[in-house]
Write a protein that holds these residues in place. Structure first.
Motif, mmCIF file in Angstrom:
data_model
loop_
_atom_site.group_PDB
_atom_site.id
_atom_site.type_symbol
_atom_site.label_atom_id
_atom_site.label_comp_id
_atom_site.label_asym_id
_atom_site.label_seq_id
_atom_site.Cartn_x
_atom_site.Cartn_y
_atom_site.Cartn_z
ATOM 1 N N GLU B 193 0.827 -1.213 0.000
ATOM 2 C CA GLU B 193 0.000 0.000 0.000
ATOM 3 C C GLU B 193 0.865 1.269 0.000
ATOM 4 N N ILE B 194 0.419 2.227 -0.788
ATOM 5 C CA ILE B 194 1.065 3.542 -0.825
ATOM 6 C C ILE B 194 0.024 4.579 -0.398
ATOM 7 N N ILE B 195 0.450 5.472 0.476
ATOM 8 C CA ILE B 195 -0.468 6.500 0.971
ATOM 9 C C ILE B 195 -0.145 7.840 0.300
ATOM 10 N N THR B 196 -1.196 8.602 -0.055
ATOM 11 C CA THR B 196 -0.990 9.948 -0.592
ATOM 12 C C THR B 196 -2.154 10.834 -0.122
ATOM 13 N N THR B 197 -2.162 12.084 -0.523
ATOM 14 C CA THR B 197 -3.254 12.976 -0.120
ATOM 15 C C THR B 197 -3.979 13.491 -1.361
ATOM 16 N N ILE B 198 -5.223 13.908 -1.176
ATOM 17 C CA ILE B 198 -6.050 14.332 -2.315
ATOM 18 C C ILE B 198 -5.505 15.614 -2.949
ATOM 19 N N PHE B 199 -4.801 16.457 -2.164
ATOM 20 C CA PHE B 199 -4.241 17.684 -2.737
ATOM 21 C C PHE B 199 -2.779 17.538 -3.137
ATOM 22 N N SER B 200 -2.216 16.324 -3.006
ATOM 23 C CA SER B 200 -0.901 16.087 -3.604
ATOM 24 C C SER B 200 -1.116 15.990 -5.105
ATOM 25 N N HIS B 201 -0.058 16.190 -5.882
ATOM 26 C CA HIS B 201 -0.228 16.069 -7.321
ATOM 27 C C HIS B 201 -0.751 14.668 -7.654
ATOM 28 N N PRO B 202 -1.810 14.571 -8.505
ATOM 29 C CA PRO B 202 -2.430 13.268 -8.773
ATOM 30 C C PRO B 202 -1.478 12.232 -9.373
ATOM 31 N N SER B 203 -0.354 12.667 -9.937
ATOM 32 C CA SER B 203 0.604 11.708 -10.483
ATOM 33 C C SER B 203 1.091 10.742 -9.408
ATOM 34 N N ASN B 204 1.098 11.183 -8.148
ATOM 35 C CA ASN B 204 1.564 10.299 -7.087
ATOM 36 C C ASN B 204 0.671 9.066 -6.991
ATOM 37 N N ALA B 205 -0.634 9.305 -6.936
ATOM 38 C CA ALA B 205 -1.565 8.175 -6.883
ATOM 39 C C ALA B 205 -1.456 7.347 -8.161
ATOM 40 N N ALA B 206 -1.379 8.033 -9.293
ATOM 41 C CA ALA B 206 -1.373 7.334 -10.584
ATOM 42 C C ALA B 206 -0.138 6.449 -10.735
ATOM 43 N N ALA B 240 3.872 0.593 2.308
ATOM 44 C CA ALA B 240 5.176 0.632 1.633
ATOM 45 C C ALA B 240 5.754 2.035 1.700
ATOM 46 N N GLY B 241 4.901 3.039 1.559
ATOM 47 C CA GLY B 241 5.441 4.388 1.574
ATOM 48 C C GLY B 241 4.387 5.469 1.511
ATOM 49 N N LEU B 242 4.862 6.696 1.681
ATOM 50 C CA LEU B 242 4.026 7.892 1.595
ATOM 51 C C LEU B 242 4.565 8.739 0.446
ATOM 52 N N LEU B 243 3.673 9.163 -0.454
ATOM 53 C CA LEU B 243 4.046 10.101 -1.525
ATOM 54 C C LEU B 243 3.258 11.377 -1.272
ATOM 55 N N ILE B 244 3.949 12.471 -1.015
ATOM 56 C CA ILE B 244 3.206 13.661 -0.587
ATOM 57 C C ILE B 244 3.834 14.923 -1.155
ATOM 58 N N THR B 245 2.974 15.906 -1.456
ATOM 59 C CA THR B 245 3.413 17.195 -1.957
ATOM 60 C C THR B 245 3.314 18.208 -0.813
ATOM 61 N N ASN B 246 4.237 19.130 -0.732
ATOM 62 C CA ASN B 246 4.156 20.167 0.305
ATOM 63 C C ASN B 246 4.955 21.392 -0.150
ATOM 64 N N PRO B 247 4.351 22.588 -0.248
ATOM 65 C CA PRO B 247 2.939 22.871 -0.058
ATOM 66 C C PRO B 247 2.084 22.098 -1.055
ATOM 67 N N GLU B 248 0.835 21.796 -0.628
ATOM 68 C CA GLU B 248 -0.059 21.065 -1.520
ATOM 69 C C GLU B 248 -0.585 22.015 -2.599
ATOM 70 N N ASP B 249 -1.445 21.457 -3.471
ATOM 71 C CA ASP B 249 -1.953 22.248 -4.600
ATOM 72 C C ASP B 249 -2.804 23.442 -4.159
ATOM 73 N N THR B 250 -3.202 23.462 -2.890
ATOM 74 C CA THR B 250 -3.945 24.607 -2.368
ATOM 75 C C THR B 250 -3.006 25.774 -2.049
#
Lengths: 377, 528
Positions: B193-206, B240-250
């Motif tokens: 499993e990989i964790i991400t956030t809804i306001f991280s760039h969607p490429s992370n989830a993809a 397995a990991g966290l993929l996160i953007t900061n600052p987020e898209d907001t």
């Protein structure tokens, strides 16, 4: 079916003249003759005619259509007020129309072969039209009622006019299944909210023009639902009973198994076969006695309820026996988004069961995709 | 003759006189539709008799299996037709060289100095071949090595690969490294499993999804920050990991980012920092200090290379020392005298792009960074954040506009605004305002889907634009918003000066209707 096909498109128009009467005077709806009378006594002004006119004026300024409508205050007046020359069919007793008239009118439009049925009303009107035409003809609601929870409505009368024009011109061709939700007004006046998923209407779809706050199922939604279904079908185990709650998302799970679904009811499945269709609480309880069972539910769009609204067959006792760890919540990202950041909620009528259900859940949102969502009371 | 005061021409009595933009009214067909059988751009001369006699039939030496059965289905056009075709297409654009391009939030549309393009177009670089012996390409290897040192300093991480050809390619490489790390510890089956956030760039989830992971998405808490409690509920022995953007898209900086990293580390997962857009934090915060294990930078965003319509790009992937053995090969090594390519990484995830990635992009990024120096890079972040918060203040003076979440907090390099109030009051939607703005020569982008922020618009002014230019942009948006209240029809029926007016969006959501090539299009809609 539209202007693009080289003929003048046919637009059906139904106005529920009493829609919205109860709203401003605080009656929480306008269903029933008694309430309408009281609303008028309290000084309510019928607003449906004006809202229908706004939408119709917009349509007629953009596209040439043949208007087919019902007599006097059910559409004829509005069409003529907009300077149009409608074909009027059916008959009514002016000043005394009822839900029955709406249903007759809708059936009449279907028979007349309209390309799109535009109606002005609220959730009750949507319910009547849904009962009469189902998904046999594309329908679009002009918001004019007190309760606008259903997804069959455009955001405003002008947006309804815009979307209807785009559809009749062939510039929008996408159709989606929109939930028709109705709240029991009698119960609401007593302070109880009982939301019922009544059925689905086929509605033209363009993201920005349709009531997006109350759940949508456009083409992208359909794909997301199929992806969710694939995930659920993949994790299904042999010898386990699956209690499938109502909804289009859960219907895709059944489709994924090659089975039909009771859209507004609960079905029970084992090893890829239906063991009970449209099951009630006692049927479910007797089926799961001494057995391992899993509940598959989806939140109501725009509201986020997962237990206690529209799926009361999955009673507190059923939930207690199945256990929290055996609940699969499914919902497309689009549907979660309709909650505008609010948590999911439960109101089973049993505090202990509600308490057991609170906390964070993994909601299946796509193929091997989940979102962490909080469930509260 | 005195100097013309442009500002006066654009403003009269303190009111802006808006620049009217008119796009070329071509509706240029697809190049395949312009094709006519037998038309040719170049006529290749017949081979001389003498050469033919000496060389014989060279094609006869080709093995049968390598011969095409049919000629390639290329469009057939003359040279001037091709020139006109592409010139017209370029005139149907509202590109970075034509407008105050601050409406494409998250893309970091800064001005990319043209001289850097010229450097990259130098024949000394263009004529290199990736199969050349490394002794003969010491110059470009030096540029790649030096640029890696710059990225190491900016991130605090220990090794970089410049091979991934895009931001998503870099995220994919990072996900592959995360998997290789768990594989090396015998835990890759369990950690799915990989964790991400809804306001991280969607490429992370993809990318996580493409790599076969189950993706867990966190939604924001009531203040718009990624929900820490949701993260606690999400982590497990399967993480397995966290993929996160900061600052987020907001544009909101997550002040609890170090806690996020700690929680995931505590569960045995790795943390990857999406720094595709690092424009607001250059020289200010680093991946190292928040204890991230991996990160990536888009050279075509922060590093001005520029963002080329999906064209040549580099997503530079960086890792801590202990993960360096998993990086794509080759890496560039320097022994104090010579530069060489090191293919000898036993645990490498392999190649994620051909050869060495896109060296021309690295040259542009290196030139840009060197022209600014360390202080200049930090100043870029300072100006980008100042520009953004100036723009934010001016934008919020427009009736109907608001920003959700994190009340009282400034934003970093971009802002996701909401026109929810305006839409409720006028029935005009964000997307329609952005389209109407195109009539004045600018535009804006709304948001990734789904629209978590209602009626969104995302602006990122970068460091490139002057106060005058930001004022002009705000004046245009304010004008369009005013029109929504006074004359909504003119907004809803926009654009009025463009080739293509409105298009139906919904088919884009439906994979069964997609066609990404001409051949696929013909197959789906009929024809031959």
């Amino acid at each position: 079916m539209t202007e693009a096909a080289g003929r003048c498109p046919k637009l059906g128009l139904i106005v529920n003249p009493v829609a919205g009467l109860g709203g401003r005077v605080g009656l929480k709806g306008s269903d029933g003759e008694e309430i309408q009378k009281r609303a008028l006594e309290l000084g309510a002004v019928p607003g449906a005619q004006g809202r229908a006119a706004q939408a119709l004026e917009r349509v007629s300024s953009i596209v040439n259509t043949d208007i087919i409508t019902w007599p006097v205050e059910m559409g004829e007046d509005v069409a003529k007020r907009c300077g149009l020359d409608p074909t009027v069919v059916g008959s009514i007793e002016p000043g005394k129309t009822s839900a029955e008239d709406t249903r007759h009118a809708a059936a009449g439009m279907l028979q007349a072969g309209v390309d799109l049925l535009l109606f002005a009303g609220g959730d009750g009107t949507a319910r009547d039209i849904c009962g009469a035409v189902g998904s046999k003809v594309p329908v679009l609601g002009i918001p004019a009622g007190v309760k606008i929870h259903s997804a069959a409505f455009a955001t405003t009368p002008l947006a309804a006019g815009d979307l209807a024009s785009l559809y009749l011109q062939g510039r929008v061709s996408a159709l989606r299944e929109a939930e028709v939700i109705d709240i029991d007004e009698e119960a609401l006046r007593r302070g109880d909210i009982t939301v019922r998923l009544f059925g689905y209407l086929k509605v033209p779809f363009r993201t920005s023009l349709i009531q997006s706050l109350k759940s949508a199922s456009g083409p992208g939604e359909k794909v997301a639902m199929q992806a969710i279904a694939a995930t659920v079908v993949e994790v299904m185990e042999k010898g386990v009973l699956y209690i499938i709650g109502p909804g289009t998302t859960t219907r895709e799970v059944m489709t994924g198994l090659g089975l039909g679904k009771t859209l507004v009811g609960v079905d029970v499945v084992e090893d890829g076969r239906i063991v009970a269709s449209d099951a009630n609480e006692s049927q479910i309880l007797s089926l799961i006695a001494g057995r391992r069972a899993v509940i598959v539910v989806t939140p109501i769009g725009g509201q986020g309820c997962i237990f206690g609204r529209g799926n009361q067959q999955i009673s507190p006792e059923v939930i207690r026996r199945v256990g929290r760890e055996n609940i699969i919540v499914v919902g497309t990202p689009g549907k979660l988004n309709t909650l505008a950041g609010r948590p999911l909620w439960v109101d089973t009528g049993d505090r202990e069961v509600d308490g057991m259900l609170y906390g964070h859940y993994r909601v299946v949102t796509g193929y091997n995709e989940e979102a962490i969502c909080r469930v509260s009371g | 003759m005195g100097q013309r005061d442009i500002t006066k021409e654009r403003y009269s009595d303190g009111k802006p006189v808006l620049r009217r933009f008119h796009q070329a009214r071509w509706d240029e067909p697809i190049i395949f539709e312009l094709s006519r059988a037998g038309q040719r751009g170049i006529l290749v001369p017949e081979v001389d008799e003498e050469i033919r006699a000496r060389a014989g039939d060279v094609l006869a030496t080709l093995p049968d299996g390598m011969r095409r059965k049919d000629p390639p289905a290329l469009p057939e056009l003359s040279q001037p037709q091709v020139v006109r075709h592409y010139a017209r297409l370029s005139q149907e654009n509202l590109g970075a060289d034509l407008n105050v391009d601050i409406g494409q939030g998250t893309c970091t549309m800064k001005y990319s100095p043209k001289i850097n393009d010229q450097l990259a177009a130098n024949p000394k670089l263009l004529d290199l071949h990736p199969f050349q012996d490394e002794e003969t390409v010491q110059g470009i290897l030096e540029v790649m090595y030096r640029f890696e040192q710059i990225l190491k300093e900016i991130s605090g991480l220990d090794r970089f690969s410049l091979q991934p050809g895009a931001g998503s390619a870099a995220i994919y490489a990072n996900v592959s490294i995360i998997r290789a790390y768990h594989e090396a510890r015998g835990e890759s089956k369990q950690r799915d499993e990989i964790i991400t956030t809804i306001f991280s760039h969607p490429s992370n989830a993809a990318c996580a999804k493409t790599a076969g992971y189950r993706v867990i998405t966190l939604y924001p808490d009531d203040d718009g920050y990624p929900d820490l409690d949701a993260l606690k509920a999400a982590v497990s022995e399967r993480t397995a990991g966290l993929l996160i953007t900061n600052p987020e898209d907001t544009g909101i900086y997550n002040p609890k980012i170090a806690e996020f990293v700690d929680i995931v580390h505590g569960a045995g997962g790795l943390c990857s920092y999406d720094q595709a857009n690092a424009n607001g934090v250059l020289g200010i915060t680093r991946a190292r200090e928040a204890d991230f294990d991996l990160c990536h930078f888009n050279l075509h965003k922060t590093f001005s290379t520029p963002h080329g319509c999906g064209g040549p790009a580099v997503g530079a992937t960086g890792v801590k020392e202990e993960l360096a053995r998993f990086l794509p090969v080759p890496l560039v090594e320097y022994d104090g005298d010579r530069y060489r390519l090191d293919y000898d990484l036993a645990d490498s995830i392999g190649k994620v792009g051909s050869f060495h990635g896109v060296p021309a992009v690295v040259v542009k990024a290196y030139a840009w960074a060197m022209s600014l120096g360390a202080d200049g890079l930090r100043e870029v972040a300072g100006i980008a954040v100042l520009n953004n918060n100036y723009l934010l203040k001016k934008m919020l003076e427009i009736p109907g506009l608001s920003i959700p979440y994190a009340k009282g907090k400034r934003r970093i390099e971009q802002v996701r605004y909401s026109w929810e109030k305006l839409a409720e009051e006028t029935g005009v939607h964000s997307e329609e305002l952005g389209i109407r703005a195109a009539d004045f020569g600018v535009h804006y982008w709304t948001s990734h889907h789904p629209f978590v922020v209602p009626e969104p618009c995302t602006l990122e002014p970068t460091e490139s634009y002057s106060k005058d230019e930001l004022d002009e942009y705000v004046a245009i948006i304010a004008h369009v918003a005013r029109e929504a209240y006074t004359d909504p029809e003119i907004v809803k029926s926009a654009p009025h000066n463009s080739t293509v007016h409105t298009i139906e969006h919904e088919p884009f959501d439906d994979p069964s209707q997609w066609a990404v090539t001409w051949r696929a299009f013909r197959r789906k809609v009929g024809g031959d």
